[in-house]
Design an enzyme around this catalytic site. Sequence first.
Site, mmCIF file in Angstrom:
data_model
loop_
_atom_site.group_PDB
_atom_site.id
_atom_site.type_symbol
_atom_site.label_atom_id
_atom_site.label_comp_id
_atom_site.label_asym_id
_atom_site.label_seq_id
_atom_site.Cartn_x
_atom_site.Cartn_y
_atom_site.Cartn_z
ATOM 1 N N ASP A 82 -5.160 -14.667 0.205
ATOM 2 C CA ASP A 82 -4.862 -14.332 -1.194
ATOM 3 C C ASP A 82 -3.819 -15.322 -1.737
ATOM 4 O OD1 ASP A 82 -4.922 -12.763 -3.520
ATOM 5 O OD2 ASP A 82 -3.289 -11.459 -2.811
ATOM 6 N N HIS A 83 -4.077 -15.895 -2.888
ATOM 7 C CA HIS A 83 -3.130 -16.813 -3.543
ATOM 8 C C HIS A 83 -2.667 -17.961 -2.651
ATOM 9 C CE1 HIS A 83 -2.736 -14.578 -7.273
ATOM 10 N NE2 HIS A 83 -2.724 -13.480 -6.554
ATOM 11 N N HIS A 180 0.304 -8.875 -12.063
ATOM 12 C CA HIS A 180 0.661 -8.316 -10.760
ATOM 13 C C HIS A 180 1.793 -7.287 -10.867
ATOM 14 C CE1 HIS A 180 -1.256 -12.183 -9.370
ATOM 15 N NE2 HIS A 180 -1.862 -11.296 -8.630
ATOM 16 N N GLY A 181 1.850 -6.400 -9.894
ATOM 17 C CA GLY A 181 2.993 -5.504 -9.775
ATOM 18 C C GLY A 181 2.811 -4.170 -10.470
ATOM 19 N N SER A 214 -4.226 -3.086 -9.821
ATOM 20 C CA SER A 214 -3.837 -1.741 -9.365
ATOM 21 C C SER A 214 -3.742 -0.793 -10.553
ATOM 22 C CB SER A 214 -2.476 -1.784 -8.647
ATOM 23 O OG SER A 214 -2.647 -2.138 -7.291
ATOM 24 N N ASN A 254 -8.746 -6.776 -7.021
ATOM 25 C CA ASN A 254 -7.623 -6.923 -6.081
ATOM 26 C C ASN A 254 -6.614 -5.780 -6.204
ATOM 27 O OD1 ASN A 254 -8.753 -9.370 -5.467
ATOM 28 N ND2 ASN A 254 -6.875 -10.544 -5.770
ATOM 29 N N ARG A 260 1.009 -0.260 -1.607
ATOM 30 C CA ARG A 260 2.463 -0.197 -1.365
ATOM 31 C C ARG A 260 3.008 1.161 -1.783
ATOM 32 N NH1 ARG A 260 4.714 -6.135 -3.382
ATOM 33 N NH2 ARG A 260 3.286 -7.342 -2.100
#
Length: 309
Positions: A82-83, A180-181, A214, A254, A260
């Site tokens: 990934d990345h 992201h996040g 997410s 993704n 998490r």
Amino acid sequence: MPLVTTKEMFEKSMKEHFAIGAFNVNNMEIIQGIVDAAAQQNSPVILQASSSAIKYARIGYLRKMVEAALEEHDIPVALHLDHGPDFETCKMCIDNGFTSVMIDGSKYDFEENIALTKKVVDYAHSKGVVVEAELGKLAGIEDDVNVDAADAMYTDPEQAREFVERTGCDSLAIAIGTSHGAYKFKGEAKLRFDILAQVKEKLPNTPIVLHGASTVIPELVEMCNQYGGDIPGAKGVPDEILHEASLKGVSKINVDTDLRLAMTAAIRKVFAEEPSKFDPRAYMTPAREQIKETVSHKIKDVFGSTNKA
Ligand code: G3H
Ligand code: 13P
Ligand code: ZN
């Protein structure tokens, strides 16, 4: 079944209009939770490790743990970088048994991104490995970003066509409003499906990838906060929007942040409710179960990949 590339699973996803979950892995319990869920759903799955995850877990452990998971289950599993930040990291993963790599040249200008991606594609293809590339910037589109600046971050569909043609990459990550996040939107969650449609029109046979996807599952955020966490105002992409993306041509979705949150919420609950426990299995077992539940929900209710193995 040995590790596979993403080629066949993506072909099926484009033909049958569903998406494949690409879940970030860092340790044994995460790998087990994801693969157990995918096997139960009879779904293909992509396990992906970032370069910092590889640094943390070490590449040999990651590969061997994934191989161990494959010995238990008979579903298509791809192991993906990934990345990937540079050619050397991609090469290391290709040489260590990964079946797919991402080269993330989105920080470079168009021509530099093409040159770097092409270099990775040439090496990867010579070893039977597939390549995901990225075009467009995934920075959070905040309410106060002006329209011109926001537009500049999204993927340009015509550039996407030229990029794929010149690099020969196997799949393309595009920017249509995700980030992201855990803090993706200030106001209403919205994706630019008009841009996705234009990209699909120009690239009908190229699998499209959605990063930063997410949901930031509210129940998990609440559970973290209830048991001593401090994650205020977190917001992700709702399930309905991701489901729509899976129907409209996104082949790979993704997910890292939700895993998490799942793991942390489950661990916090044990720590808060049973402070006398100190056997790691007492909290890693529910953490693995929470990962499995989260992945099952996504596969079954959102991405539509149940029974697509
Ligand atoms: O998109 C990035 C992934 O969430 C991986 O994050 O580099 O902290 O492992 P990481
Ligand atoms: P999230 O932070 O939304 O989980 O995105 C993960 C991702 O894009 C990994 O590449
Ligand atoms: Zn990403």
